[in-house]
Write an enzyme that holds these catalytic residues in place. Sequence first.
Site: not given
Ligand SMILES: NC(=O)C1=CN([C@@H]2O[C@H](COP(=O)(O)OP(=O)(O)OC[C@H]3O[C@@H](n4cnc5c(N)ncnc54)[C@H](OP(=O)(O)O)[C@@H]3O)[C@@H](O)[C@H]2O)C=CC1
Ligand SMILES: CC(=O)N[C@@H](CCC(=O)OP(=O)(O)O)C(=O)O
Length: 350
Positions: A167
Amino acid sequence: MTVDRQLLQMELAMLNTVIIGASGYTGAELAKMVSRHPQLTLAGLYVSATSLDANKPLSELHGQLKGIVDLPLQPLIDFKTTAATADIVLLATAHEVSHDIAVEFLDAGCQVFDLSGAFRVKADGFYQQYYGFEHQYGQWLDNAVYGLAEWNQADIAQAQLIAVPGCYPTASQLALKPLVVAGLLDCQQWPVINAVSGVSGAGRKASMTNSFCEVSLQAYGLFSHRHQPEISHHLNCDVIFTPHLGNFKRGILATITAKLASGVTADDVTAAMEAAYSNATDQHAVRLLNNNTAQLDNVVGSCFCDIGWQVQGEHIILTAAIDNLLKGASSQAMQCINIRNGFPQLTALM
Ligand SMILES: NC(=O)C1=CN([C@@H]2O[C@H](COP(=O)(O)OP(=O)(O)OC[C@H]3O[C@@H](n4cnc5c(N)ncnc54)[C@H](OP(=O)(O)O)[C@@H]3O)[C@@H](O)[C@H]2O)C=CC1
Ligand SMILES: CC(=O)N[C@@H](CCC(=O)OP(=O)(O)O)C(=O)O
Protein backbone atom coordinates in the site's frame (compact mmCIF):
# COMPACT_ATOMS: atom_id res chain seq x y z
CA MET A 1 -25.59 -13.47 -34.20
CA THR A 2 -28.61 -14.58 -32.15
CA VAL A 3 -29.03 -13.41 -28.56
CA ASP A 4 -28.66 -17.04 -27.37
CA ARG A 5 -25.36 -17.42 -29.18
CA GLN A 6 -24.11 -14.11 -27.78
CA LEU A 7 -25.02 -15.27 -24.28
CA LEU A 8 -23.22 -18.58 -24.87
CA GLN A 9 -20.08 -16.77 -26.03
CA MET A 10 -20.15 -14.51 -22.96
CA GLU A 11 -20.56 -17.55 -20.73
CA LEU A 12 -17.63 -19.30 -22.37
CA ALA A 13 -15.45 -16.27 -21.73
CA MET A 14 -16.22 -16.20 -18.00
CA LEU A 15 -13.14 -16.84 -15.86
CA ASN A 16 -13.54 -18.81 -12.64
CA THR A 17 -11.97 -16.84 -9.82
CA VAL A 18 -11.24 -17.99 -6.29
CA ILE A 19 -10.15 -15.89 -3.34
CA ILE A 20 -7.89 -17.33 -0.65
CA GLY A 21 -8.05 -15.33 2.57
CA ALA A 22 -11.54 -14.14 1.67
CA SER A 23 -12.63 -13.28 5.21
CA GLY A 24 -9.94 -10.61 5.63
CA TYR A 25 -10.25 -6.95 4.75
CA THR A 26 -8.72 -7.15 1.29
CA GLY A 27 -10.36 -10.52 0.59
CA ALA A 28 -13.84 -9.13 1.27
CA GLU A 29 -13.17 -6.17 -1.05
CA LEU A 30 -12.05 -8.59 -3.74
CA ALA A 31 -15.19 -10.69 -3.32
CA LYS A 32 -17.33 -7.60 -3.93
CA MET A 33 -15.38 -6.67 -7.08
CA VAL A 34 -15.30 -10.18 -8.53
CA SER A 35 -19.05 -10.57 -7.96
CA ARG A 36 -19.77 -7.47 -10.05
CA HIS A 37 -17.21 -8.15 -12.80
CA PRO A 38 -18.95 -9.04 -16.07
CA GLN A 39 -16.26 -11.55 -17.14
CA LEU A 40 -15.47 -13.23 -13.80
CA THR A 41 -17.38 -15.88 -11.88
CA LEU A 42 -16.80 -16.02 -8.14
CA ALA A 43 -16.03 -19.73 -7.90
CA GLY A 44 -14.94 -20.06 -4.27
CA LEU A 45 -14.03 -18.23 -1.08
CA TYR A 46 -11.40 -19.84 1.14
CA VAL A 47 -9.92 -19.47 4.62
CA SER A 48 -7.34 -21.62 6.42
CA ALA A 49 -8.02 -25.29 7.06
CA THR A 50 -8.47 -24.60 10.79
CA SER A 51 -10.29 -21.25 10.53
CA LEU A 52 -12.97 -20.49 13.09
CA ASP A 53 -14.90 -18.83 10.25
CA ALA A 54 -15.02 -21.90 8.02
CA ASN A 55 -18.46 -22.57 6.54
CA LYS A 56 -19.89 -19.19 7.59
CA PRO A 57 -21.32 -17.04 4.79
CA LEU A 58 -18.91 -14.18 3.99
CA SER A 59 -21.79 -11.76 4.56
CA GLU A 60 -22.09 -12.92 8.16
CA LEU A 61 -18.63 -11.45 8.80
CA HIS A 62 -18.95 -8.45 6.48
CA GLY A 63 -22.55 -7.24 6.81
CA GLN A 64 -22.30 -4.80 3.89
CA LEU A 65 -22.05 -7.85 1.58
CA LYS A 66 -25.45 -9.26 2.63
CA GLY A 67 -27.41 -10.08 -0.50
CA ILE A 68 -24.32 -9.36 -2.58
CA VAL A 69 -21.89 -12.15 -1.62
CA ASP A 70 -23.49 -14.76 0.62
CA LEU A 71 -21.22 -17.63 -0.45
CA PRO A 72 -19.73 -19.67 2.40
CA LEU A 73 -16.08 -19.52 3.40
CA GLN A 74 -14.56 -22.92 2.73
CA PRO A 75 -11.58 -24.34 4.57
CA LEU A 76 -8.65 -24.67 2.15
CA ILE A 77 -7.80 -28.35 2.43
CA ASP A 78 -7.53 -29.87 -1.02
CA PHE A 79 -5.33 -27.61 -3.14
CA LYS A 80 -5.59 -29.77 -6.24
CA THR A 81 -9.39 -29.65 -6.36
CA THR A 82 -9.46 -25.92 -5.63
CA ALA A 83 -6.86 -25.24 -8.33
CA ALA A 84 -8.76 -27.38 -10.81
CA THR A 85 -11.84 -25.17 -10.41
CA ALA A 86 -9.94 -21.91 -10.94
CA ASP A 87 -8.64 -19.88 -13.84
CA ILE A 88 -7.65 -17.03 -11.53
CA VAL A 89 -6.49 -17.26 -7.91
CA LEU A 90 -6.31 -14.21 -5.66
CA LEU A 91 -4.09 -14.66 -2.62
CA ALA A 92 -5.25 -12.23 0.09
CA THR A 93 -3.12 -14.00 2.66
CA ALA A 94 -0.14 -13.20 4.87
CA HIS A 95 3.31 -13.18 3.23
CA GLU A 96 4.36 -16.58 4.62
CA VAL A 97 1.09 -18.20 3.56
CA SER A 98 1.28 -16.81 0.02
CA HIS A 99 4.92 -17.88 -0.20
CA ASP A 100 4.00 -21.45 0.75
CA ILE A 101 0.84 -21.95 -1.30
CA ALA A 102 1.26 -19.91 -4.52
CA VAL A 103 3.17 -22.76 -6.17
CA GLU A 104 0.20 -25.13 -5.76
CA PHE A 105 -1.86 -22.92 -8.05
CA LEU A 106 0.97 -21.90 -10.38
CA ASP A 107 1.88 -25.53 -11.08
CA ALA A 108 -1.76 -26.15 -11.95
CA GLY A 109 -1.58 -23.37 -14.56
CA CYS A 110 -3.75 -20.79 -12.77
CA GLN A 111 -3.11 -17.06 -13.04
CA VAL A 112 -2.06 -16.00 -9.53
CA PHE A 113 -2.43 -12.47 -8.14
CA ASP A 114 -0.71 -12.23 -4.78
CA LEU A 115 -1.54 -9.27 -2.52
CA SER A 116 1.24 -10.12 -0.07
CA GLY A 117 4.91 -9.20 -0.24
CA ALA A 118 6.07 -12.76 -0.95
CA PHE A 119 7.04 -12.21 -4.59
CA ARG A 120 7.69 -8.47 -4.88
CA VAL A 121 11.44 -8.01 -4.58
CA LYS A 122 14.24 -9.96 -6.25
CA ALA A 123 17.31 -9.04 -4.20
CA ASP A 124 19.80 -11.22 -2.33
CA GLY A 125 19.00 -11.65 1.35
CA PHE A 126 15.89 -9.45 1.14
CA TYR A 127 13.35 -11.99 2.42
CA GLN A 128 15.55 -13.14 5.28
CA GLN A 129 16.23 -9.57 6.40
CA TYR A 130 12.77 -8.02 5.98
CA TYR A 131 10.34 -10.94 6.17
CA GLY A 132 12.24 -13.37 8.43
CA PHE A 133 12.17 -16.33 6.06
CA GLU A 134 14.42 -17.74 3.35
CA HIS A 135 12.62 -17.66 0.00
CA GLN A 136 12.13 -21.21 -1.33
CA TYR A 137 10.78 -20.44 -4.79
CA GLY A 138 13.53 -18.49 -6.56
CA GLN A 139 12.28 -19.36 -10.01
CA TRP A 140 8.77 -18.10 -9.34
CA LEU A 141 10.25 -15.02 -7.70
CA ASP A 142 12.25 -14.42 -10.89
CA ASN A 143 9.17 -14.89 -13.04
CA ALA A 144 6.86 -12.73 -10.93
CA VAL A 145 5.85 -9.36 -12.36
CA TYR A 146 5.41 -6.38 -10.06
CA GLY A 147 1.82 -5.24 -10.45
CA LEU A 148 2.17 -1.47 -10.34
CA ALA A 149 -0.67 -1.23 -12.84
CA GLU A 150 0.00 2.19 -14.40
CA TRP A 151 3.66 1.36 -15.05
CA ASN A 152 4.03 -2.33 -15.81
CA GLN A 153 1.18 -3.03 -18.19
CA ALA A 154 3.14 -4.83 -20.89
CA ASP A 155 4.70 -7.28 -18.43
CA ILE A 156 1.48 -7.75 -16.44
CA ALA A 157 -0.32 -8.67 -19.65
CA GLN A 158 2.06 -11.65 -20.13
CA ALA A 159 2.57 -12.85 -16.56
CA GLN A 160 1.32 -15.92 -14.72
CA LEU A 161 2.29 -14.60 -11.26
CA ILE A 162 1.63 -10.98 -10.41
CA ALA A 163 2.94 -9.54 -7.15
CA VAL A 164 0.60 -6.70 -6.27
CA PRO A 165 2.59 -3.85 -4.65
CA GLY A 166 2.26 -2.87 -1.00
CA CYS A 167 0.00 0.00 0.00
CA TYR A 168 2.69 2.55 0.95
CA PRO A 169 4.83 1.63 -2.09
CA THR A 170 1.84 2.21 -4.40
CA ALA A 171 1.18 5.76 -3.20
CA SER A 172 4.90 6.61 -3.02
CA GLN A 173 5.89 5.24 -6.41
CA LEU A 174 2.93 6.60 -8.34
CA ALA A 175 3.93 10.09 -7.15
CA LEU A 176 7.70 9.79 -7.62
CA LYS A 177 8.06 7.56 -10.66
CA PRO A 178 7.21 10.14 -13.35
CA LEU A 179 9.97 12.39 -11.97
CA VAL A 180 12.56 9.64 -11.61
CA VAL A 181 11.87 8.25 -15.09
CA ALA A 182 12.12 11.73 -16.63
CA GLY A 183 15.40 12.37 -14.78
CA LEU A 184 13.96 15.37 -12.92
CA LEU A 185 15.06 14.40 -9.41
CA ASP A 186 18.44 14.77 -7.76
CA CYS A 187 18.48 11.22 -6.37
CA GLN A 188 21.73 11.90 -4.49
CA GLN A 189 19.44 13.69 -2.05
CA TRP A 190 17.15 10.84 -1.06
CA PRO A 191 13.43 11.71 -1.33
CA VAL A 192 11.81 11.72 2.13
CA ILE A 193 8.44 9.95 2.32
CA ASN A 194 6.24 10.40 5.39
CA ALA A 195 3.03 8.41 5.08
CA VAL A 196 0.08 7.91 7.43
CA SER A 197 -2.11 4.81 7.18
CA GLY A 198 -5.47 3.88 8.62
CA VAL A 199 -5.57 0.87 10.93
CA SER A 200 -7.11 -1.52 8.36
CA GLY A 201 -3.59 -1.62 6.86
CA ALA A 202 -2.69 -4.04 9.65
CA GLY A 203 -5.40 -6.55 8.67
CA ARG A 204 -8.50 -7.82 10.46
CA LYS A 205 -6.95 -10.05 13.08
CA ALA A 206 -7.02 -8.59 16.60
CA SER A 207 -3.67 -7.46 18.05
CA MET A 208 -2.44 -4.90 20.55
CA THR A 209 -1.20 -2.58 17.80
CA ASN A 210 -4.61 -2.32 16.12
CA SER A 211 -6.69 -2.33 19.31
CA PHE A 212 -8.93 0.81 19.46
CA CYS A 213 -7.57 2.22 22.72
CA GLU A 214 -3.95 1.55 21.78
CA VAL A 215 -3.95 3.41 18.46
CA SER A 216 -2.69 6.97 18.57
CA LEU A 217 -0.90 8.89 15.79
CA GLN A 218 2.61 7.56 15.75
CA ALA A 219 5.56 6.76 13.51
CA TYR A 220 6.81 3.18 13.39
CA GLY A 221 9.38 1.03 11.61
CA LEU A 222 11.99 3.82 11.52
CA PHE A 223 14.72 2.90 8.99
CA SER A 224 13.52 -0.71 9.08
CA HIS A 225 10.13 -1.03 7.40
CA ARG A 226 10.09 -3.57 4.54
CA HIS A 227 8.44 -1.06 2.24
CA GLN A 228 11.56 1.15 2.17
CA PRO A 229 13.57 -1.40 0.14
CA GLU A 230 10.48 -2.28 -1.93
CA ILE A 231 10.10 1.37 -2.94
CA SER A 232 13.83 1.95 -3.58
CA HIS A 233 14.18 -1.26 -5.57
CA HIS A 234 11.33 -0.59 -7.96
CA LEU A 235 11.89 3.15 -8.17
CA ASN A 236 15.61 2.78 -8.79
CA CYS A 237 16.26 5.59 -6.31
CA ASP A 238 17.03 5.38 -2.58
CA VAL A 239 14.44 6.91 -0.28
CA ILE A 240 13.89 7.63 3.39
CA PHE A 241 10.50 6.15 4.27
CA THR A 242 8.68 6.59 7.56
CA PRO A 243 5.22 5.04 8.01
CA HIS A 244 2.75 6.34 10.59
CA LEU A 245 -0.33 4.74 12.05
CA GLY A 246 -3.34 7.06 12.34
CA ASN A 247 -6.50 6.57 14.38
CA PHE A 248 -8.83 6.17 11.40
CA LYS A 249 -9.99 3.11 9.51
CA ARG A 250 -8.93 3.47 5.90
CA GLY A 251 -6.66 5.46 3.63
CA ILE A 252 -3.02 6.42 3.18
CA LEU A 253 -1.70 9.92 2.75
CA ALA A 254 1.95 10.17 1.69
CA THR A 255 3.74 13.51 1.86
CA ILE A 256 7.00 13.40 -0.06
CA THR A 257 9.78 15.97 -0.12
CA ALA A 258 12.48 15.75 -2.78
CA LYS A 259 15.21 17.78 -4.44
CA LEU A 260 14.90 18.53 -8.15
CA ALA A 261 17.82 18.13 -10.51
CA SER A 262 19.63 21.31 -11.42
CA GLY A 263 17.59 23.65 -13.64
CA VAL A 264 14.30 21.70 -13.40
CA THR A 265 11.24 23.97 -13.32
CA ALA A 266 7.63 23.58 -12.16
CA ASP A 267 6.59 23.36 -15.81
CA ASP A 268 8.99 20.43 -16.36
CA VAL A 269 7.37 18.63 -13.43
CA THR A 270 3.87 19.23 -14.77
CA ALA A 271 4.91 18.01 -18.21
CA ALA A 272 6.38 14.80 -16.74
CA MET A 273 3.26 14.12 -14.66
CA GLU A 274 1.02 14.70 -17.66
CA ALA A 275 3.18 12.54 -19.91
CA ALA A 276 2.91 9.73 -17.36
CA TYR A 277 -0.79 9.94 -16.63
CA SER A 278 -2.87 12.52 -18.53
CA ASN A 279 -1.93 11.45 -22.02
CA ALA A 280 -2.40 7.73 -21.45
CA THR A 281 -4.69 6.12 -24.01
CA ASP A 282 -5.97 3.37 -21.71
CA GLN A 283 -8.07 4.01 -18.59
CA HIS A 284 -6.07 4.10 -15.36
CA ALA A 285 -6.49 5.01 -11.72
CA VAL A 286 -4.32 8.11 -11.19
CA ARG A 287 -5.84 11.60 -10.91
CA LEU A 288 -3.56 14.62 -11.09
CA LEU A 289 -4.37 17.56 -8.82
CA ASN A 290 -1.44 19.78 -9.82
CA ASN A 291 -1.15 22.54 -7.16
CA ASN A 292 -3.87 21.13 -4.92
CA THR A 293 -3.11 18.70 -2.11
CA ALA A 294 -4.40 15.15 -2.04
CA GLN A 295 -6.83 14.23 0.73
CA LEU A 296 -8.18 10.98 2.07
CA ASP A 297 -11.88 11.81 1.86
CA ASN A 298 -11.64 12.02 -1.93
CA VAL A 299 -10.18 8.53 -2.39
CA VAL A 300 -11.46 6.33 0.44
CA GLY A 301 -13.86 3.82 -1.10
CA SER A 302 -12.48 4.45 -4.60
CA CYS A 303 -9.83 2.88 -6.82
CA PHE A 304 -7.99 6.19 -7.40
CA CYS A 305 -4.64 7.57 -6.38
CA ASP A 306 -4.77 11.37 -6.21
CA ILE A 307 -1.47 13.21 -6.64
CA GLY A 308 -0.75 16.90 -6.03
CA TRP A 309 2.56 18.81 -5.95
CA GLN A 310 4.17 22.19 -5.48
CA VAL A 311 7.61 23.38 -6.48
CA GLN A 312 9.63 26.04 -4.70
CA GLY A 313 13.13 26.71 -5.97
CA GLU A 314 14.94 23.39 -6.16
CA HIS A 315 12.51 21.49 -3.94
CA ILE A 316 9.23 19.71 -4.55
CA ILE A 317 6.59 18.51 -2.11
CA LEU A 318 4.20 15.88 -3.45
CA THR A 319 1.09 14.51 -1.77
CA ALA A 320 -0.48 11.20 -2.75
CA ALA A 321 -3.65 9.68 -1.32
CA ILE A 322 -5.12 6.19 -1.79
CA ASP A 323 -7.48 3.79 -0.07
CA ASN A 324 -5.01 1.25 1.32
CA LEU A 325 -7.49 -1.61 0.86
CA LEU A 326 -8.31 -0.63 -2.74
CA LYS A 327 -5.59 1.05 -4.83
CA GLY A 328 -3.17 -0.13 -2.12
CA ALA A 329 -4.29 -3.75 -2.52
CA SER A 330 -7.57 -5.13 -3.92
CA SER A 331 -8.51 -2.70 -6.70
CA GLN A 332 -4.92 -2.69 -7.95
CA ALA A 333 -5.12 -6.51 -8.04
CA MET A 334 -8.33 -6.16 -10.07
CA GLN A 335 -6.63 -3.67 -12.42
CA CYS A 336 -3.94 -6.32 -12.94
CA ILE A 337 -6.55 -9.02 -13.66
CA ASN A 338 -8.12 -6.69 -16.20
CA ILE A 339 -4.80 -5.90 -17.88
CA ARG A 340 -3.77 -9.57 -17.89
CA ASN A 341 -7.01 -10.66 -19.54
CA GLY A 342 -7.52 -7.79 -21.97
CA PHE A 343 -10.50 -6.20 -20.19
CA PRO A 344 -10.79 -2.39 -19.80
CA GLN A 345 -8.52 -1.57 -16.87
CA LEU A 346 -11.13 -0.21 -14.49
CA THR A 347 -13.78 -2.90 -15.10
CA ALA A 348 -15.64 -3.62 -11.82
CA LEU A 349 -13.91 -0.69 -10.12
CA MET A 350 -16.12 2.31 -10.89
N1 LIG B 1 -4.68 -4.41 4.68
C1 LIG B 1 -4.06 -3.68 3.78
O1 LIG B 1 -4.25 -2.45 3.70
C2 LIG B 1 -3.11 -4.30 2.82
C3 LIG B 1 -2.80 -5.66 2.88
N2 LIG B 1 -1.90 -6.18 1.99
C4 LIG B 1 -1.53 -7.58 2.08
O2 LIG B 1 -2.64 -8.38 1.68
C5 LIG B 1 -2.66 -9.60 2.41
C6 LIG B 1 -4.02 -9.71 3.11
O3 LIG B 1 -4.18 -8.60 3.98
P1 LIG B 1 -5.49 -8.37 4.85
O4 LIG B 1 -6.70 -8.61 4.05
O5 LIG B 1 -5.30 -7.07 5.51
O6 LIG B 1 -5.33 -9.56 5.92
P2 LIG B 1 -6.36 -10.10 7.01
O7 LIG B 1 -5.57 -10.45 8.20
O8 LIG B 1 -7.50 -9.16 7.15
O9 LIG B 1 -6.91 -11.45 6.33
C7 LIG B 1 -6.10 -12.60 6.15
C8 LIG B 1 -6.95 -13.71 5.58
O10 LIG B 1 -6.15 -14.86 5.37
C9 LIG B 1 -6.83 -16.03 5.93
N3 LIG B 1 -5.81 -17.04 6.21
C10 LIG B 1 -4.91 -17.08 7.22
N4 LIG B 1 -4.11 -18.18 7.09
C11 LIG B 1 -4.52 -18.83 5.97
C12 LIG B 1 -4.11 -20.03 5.31
N5 LIG B 1 -3.10 -20.78 5.78
N6 LIG B 1 -4.76 -20.42 4.20
C13 LIG B 1 -5.79 -19.68 3.71
N7 LIG B 1 -6.24 -18.54 4.29
C14 LIG B 1 -5.59 -18.11 5.40
C15 LIG B 1 -7.54 -15.42 7.12
O11 LIG B 1 -8.59 -16.23 7.62
P3 LIG B 1 -8.37 -17.31 8.80
O12 LIG B 1 -7.25 -16.82 9.67
O13 LIG B 1 -9.71 -17.37 9.50
O14 LIG B 1 -8.02 -18.58 8.11
C16 LIG B 1 -8.10 -14.16 6.47
O15 LIG B 1 -9.20 -14.50 5.65
C17 LIG B 1 -1.48 -9.54 3.37
O16 LIG B 1 -0.37 -10.17 2.78
C18 LIG B 1 -1.19 -8.04 3.49
O17 LIG B 1 0.15 -7.80 3.81
C19 LIG B 1 -1.34 -5.43 1.01
C20 LIG B 1 -1.63 -4.11 0.88
C21 LIG B 1 -2.53 -3.43 1.80
C1 LIG C 1 -0.92 0.16 9.08
C2 LIG C 1 -0.09 -1.08 8.80
O1 LIG C 1 0.20 -1.85 9.69
N1 LIG C 1 0.27 -1.26 7.54
C3 LIG C 1 1.03 -2.41 7.12
C4 LIG C 1 1.27 -2.39 5.63
C5 LIG C 1 0.16 -3.05 4.86
C6 LIG C 1 0.58 -3.45 3.46
O2 LIG C 1 0.79 -2.76 2.52
O3 LIG C 1 0.78 -4.72 3.31
P1 LIG C 1 2.04 -5.44 2.71
O4 LIG C 1 2.79 -5.88 3.90
O5 LIG C 1 1.43 -6.54 1.95
O6 LIG C 1 2.86 -4.60 1.88
C7 LIG C 1 2.40 -2.44 7.78
O7 LIG C 1 3.00 -1.40 8.05
O8 LIG C 1 2.91 -3.54 7.92
